[in-house]
Design an enzyme around this catalytic site. Structure first.
Site, PDB file in Angstrom:
ATOM      1  CE  LYS A 160      36.309  96.692  52.753  1.00 34.16           C
ATOM      2  NZ  LYS A 160      36.801  96.958  51.333  1.00 34.16           N
ATOM      3  CG  ASN A 161      37.375  94.452  48.530  1.00 36.80           C
ATOM      4  OD1 ASN A 161      36.370  95.637  49.076  1.00 36.80           O
ATOM      5  ND2 ASN A 161      38.690  94.282  48.491  1.00 36.80           N
ATOM      6  NE  ARG A 220      40.348 104.258  46.637  1.00 30.96           N
ATOM      7  CZ  ARG A 220      40.364 105.325  45.084  1.00 30.96           C
ATOM      8  NH1 ARG A 220      40.770 106.640  45.308  1.00 30.96           N
ATOM      9  NH2 ARG A 220      40.735 104.533  44.213  1.00 30.96           N
ATOM     10  CB  CYS A 256      42.805 106.780  51.012  1.00 27.28           C
ATOM     11  SG  CYS A 256      43.261 104.950  49.930  1.00 27.28           S
ATOM     12  NE  ARG A 285      43.263 102.850  46.557  1.00 24.22           N
ATOM     13  CZ  ARG A 285      42.009 102.053  47.563  1.00 24.22           C
ATOM     14  NH1 ARG A 285      42.718 102.890  49.188  1.00 24.22           N
ATOM     15  NH2 ARG A 285      41.604 101.256  47.025  1.00 24.22           N
ATOM     16  N   PRO A 286      44.519 106.043  41.800  1.00 24.61           N
ATOM     17  CG  PRO A 286      46.395 106.735  39.725  1.00 24.61           C
ATOM     18  CD  PRO A 286      46.040 105.932  41.352  1.00 24.61           C
ATOM     19  CB  VAL A 287      39.402 106.166  38.653  1.00 27.69           C
ATOM     20  CG1 VAL A 287      39.288 105.514  40.015  1.00 27.69           C
ATOM     21  CG2 VAL A 287      39.568 107.660  38.361  1.00 27.69           C
ATOM     22  CG  ASP A 288      45.283 105.856  35.593  1.00 25.21           C
ATOM     23  OD1 ASP A 288      45.129 105.834  36.237  1.00 25.21           O
ATOM     24  OD2 ASP A 288      45.921 106.072  34.709  1.00 25.21           O
ATOM     25  CG  LEU A 289      44.680 102.185  34.528  1.00 23.42           C
ATOM     26  CD1 LEU A 289      45.311 100.879  35.281  1.00 23.42           C
ATOM     27  CD2 LEU A 289      45.446 102.607  33.387  1.00 23.42           C
ATOM     28  CG  ASP A 299      43.498  94.301  50.429  1.00 25.60           C
ATOM     29  OD1 ASP A 299      42.195  93.869  49.528  1.00 25.60           O
ATOM     30  OD2 ASP A 299      44.196  95.420  50.406  1.00 25.60           O
ATOM     31  CB  ILE A 316      49.362  96.647  45.797  1.00 25.12           C
ATOM     32  CG1 ILE A 316      49.739  95.525  44.787  1.00 25.12           C
ATOM     33  CG2 ILE A 316      48.327  97.308  44.697  1.00 25.12           C
ATOM     34  CD1 ILE A 316      50.189  95.291  43.745  1.00 25.12           C
ATOM     35  NE  ARG A 337      35.175 102.447  54.184  1.00 27.77           N
ATOM     36  CZ  ARG A 337      35.843 103.042  53.869  1.00 27.77           C
ATOM     37  NH1 ARG A 337      36.829 103.773  53.750  1.00 27.77           N
ATOM     38  NH2 ARG A 337      36.515 102.979  52.955  1.00 27.77           N
TER      39      ARG A 337
END
Ligand code: EPZ
Length: 417
Positions: free
Chosen positions: A22-23, A93, A117, A122-126, A305, A327, A397
């Site tokens: 999936k990933n 996400r 979530c 789980r920011p996306v600043d980077l 995971d 993490i 999922r």
């Protein structure tokens, strides 16, 4: 909402095939936006998150057609929409992975900020900082990321946290930027490597694949390619733990043992006998597993995971296991549910102490996030009598045909619609 009813106490024996990862599939599907030619992908897993991504790509303007063997052709010739709407992003996400490719190909993108979530903020600043370093003008309003860039410029980007999709987004954007981009402290997960190999097949110039320093030389355009998605290492690890917990004898085919060194080492330490070839793993377990202590960290260390799955193993293992999650700030949602099954777990901050018990009791439990749900399935496989797991859309999922595969191994799992 669907539920799973699982009758505990059956040893898992036999052979199942592992699906595509999936990933790895999610970023590779988004890479189709980088070229006007056809990208053909094989070994795509049949998962909700894949369908969501295909819906999003279609919304943006990607043409697609599937063949009977589960392969798919994607072609992004004409842009229809510059927007990844909240209605789609809120369900997944990883939709943020269209930001880099859209910006690089069409110079503009409007992507809804992914919500948090269950497992953390789980920011996306980077992702945003990296694209700004490449010359993008980005502002956030009404919950959307608005990004523009006439042409992205290569830059040296040092990420202060290892981020998997951050590395993937920036690597995809850099393939069409002007000049050279250096990503430092890049993620080394096998799925990042799989994306890099697909981009190289499409004509990208990428060095340092699989290391923490990735160097991308921008090119004018990318061409089509045909690429097989790598096997899912987390699905593989999950079924290995299931075989160990039920003291079974299981062979997994079409998988990649070389992406699971630390997980296999830990299972051997718990007493499992594991033989691996290039694409197969056979695991046998003849006694109650020994408790395992672990600390999650970026690849090649122990994968976050797989943390919940090993928590389930520790619940019925011999001894005390110490599980530390480094993490995500809230990835112990499965603990309360396992305690309902009779598990003895003490949580202090980001560490859980798991005191193994001989037998878990059946109960009704609730899935909260993808891997937590998988760990409840594992616990139910060894609990006495029948356990019901609610809200199993989380599982659908990330695990293709989980009840078919488990029943093929001798489990007693039925889906209640
Ligand atoms: C990917 O998520 C995976 N998802 C996750 O798998 C996995 O758990 C995670 O990597 C860690 O391995 C996909 O690949 C689609 P991160 P991602 O960015 O990329 C912080 C599953 O079960 N961070 O590597 O979102 C973040 O808060 C899913 O299949 C920032 O601070 O994770 C976290 O603490 C769950 N700023 C840490 O970095 C950013 O801009 C690692 O997150 C980005 C991340």
């Amino acid at each position: 909402m669907d539920k799973l009813a699982i009758q505990g106490g059956h040893r898992l024996c036999g052979e199942i095939r592992i699906s595509g990862a999936k990933n790895a599939a999610l970023p590779i599907l988004c890479a189709a936006l980088l070229s006007a030619d056809t990208l053909h992908l094989d070994n795509l897993p049949k998962l909700q998150d894949i369908s969501t991504t295909l819906t999003l790509l279609g919304h943006i303007g990607c043409e697609m057609s599937r063949d009977e063997q589960g392969g798919i052709d994607l072609q992004a010739v004409q842009l229809k929409q510059l927007e990844a709407p909240y209605s789609l992003v809120k369900t997944m996400r990883a939709s943020i992975l269209v930001l880099g490719p859209m910006l690089a190909r069409w110079g503009e993108a409007r992507v809804s900020l992914p919500g948090g979530c269950a497992i953390g903020s789980r920011p996306v600043d980077l992702h945003i900082k990296g694209l700004q370093a490449m010359g993008a003008e980005i502002h956030i309003e009404h919950g959307y990321i608005h990004a523009r860039a006439s042409r992205l410029q290569g830059a040296r980007i040092v990420m202060d946290t290892v981020t998997v999709t951050g590395t993937e987004n920036l690597m995809m954007a850099a393939t069409l930027a002007e000049g050279t981009t250096i990503l430092e402290n890049a993620a080394r997960e096998p799925e990042v490597t799989d994306l890099a190999h697909c981009l190289i097949a499409m004509g990208a110039d990428i060095q340092g694949v699989g290391t923490d320093t990735i160097i991308i030389q921008g090119v004018k355009r990318l061409h089509g390619a045909s690429y097989p998605i790598m096997p899912d290492r987390i699905e593989t690890g999950t079924y290995l733990v299931a075989a160990v917990m039920t003291q079974g004898n299981v062979t997994l085919t079409h998988t990649r043992p070389d992406t699971l060194d630390v997980v296999i080492d830990k299972l051997r330490a718990s007493g499992a006998l594991i033989q691996a070839t290039d694409h197969h793993i056979t695991v046998q377990m003849h006694q109650r597993p020994e408790s395992i202590s672990l600390r999650t960290a970026p690849y090649p260390a122990f994968p976050t995971d797989m943390q919940a799955q090993f928590m389930a193993l520790n619940c019925i293992a011999n001894g005390v296991g110490r599980v530390t999650e480094t993490i995500f700030e809230n990835r112990f949602m499965h603990v309360q549910e396992m305690q309902r099954l009779g598990a003895q777990i003490e949580v202090e901050g980001n560490t859980a102490l798991v005191y193994g018990v001989a037998q878990l009791q059946a109960a009704t439990v609730m899935a909260t996030d993808l891997r937590a749900s998988a760990s409840l399935v594992l616990a139910a496989l060894v609990a006495e009598s029948e356990t019901t797991i609610e809200r199993i859309y989380h599982i659908d999922r990330g695990y293709e045909g989980i009840e078919e595969k488990l029943n093929q191994l001798g489990a007693k799992v039925r889906r209640i619609h």
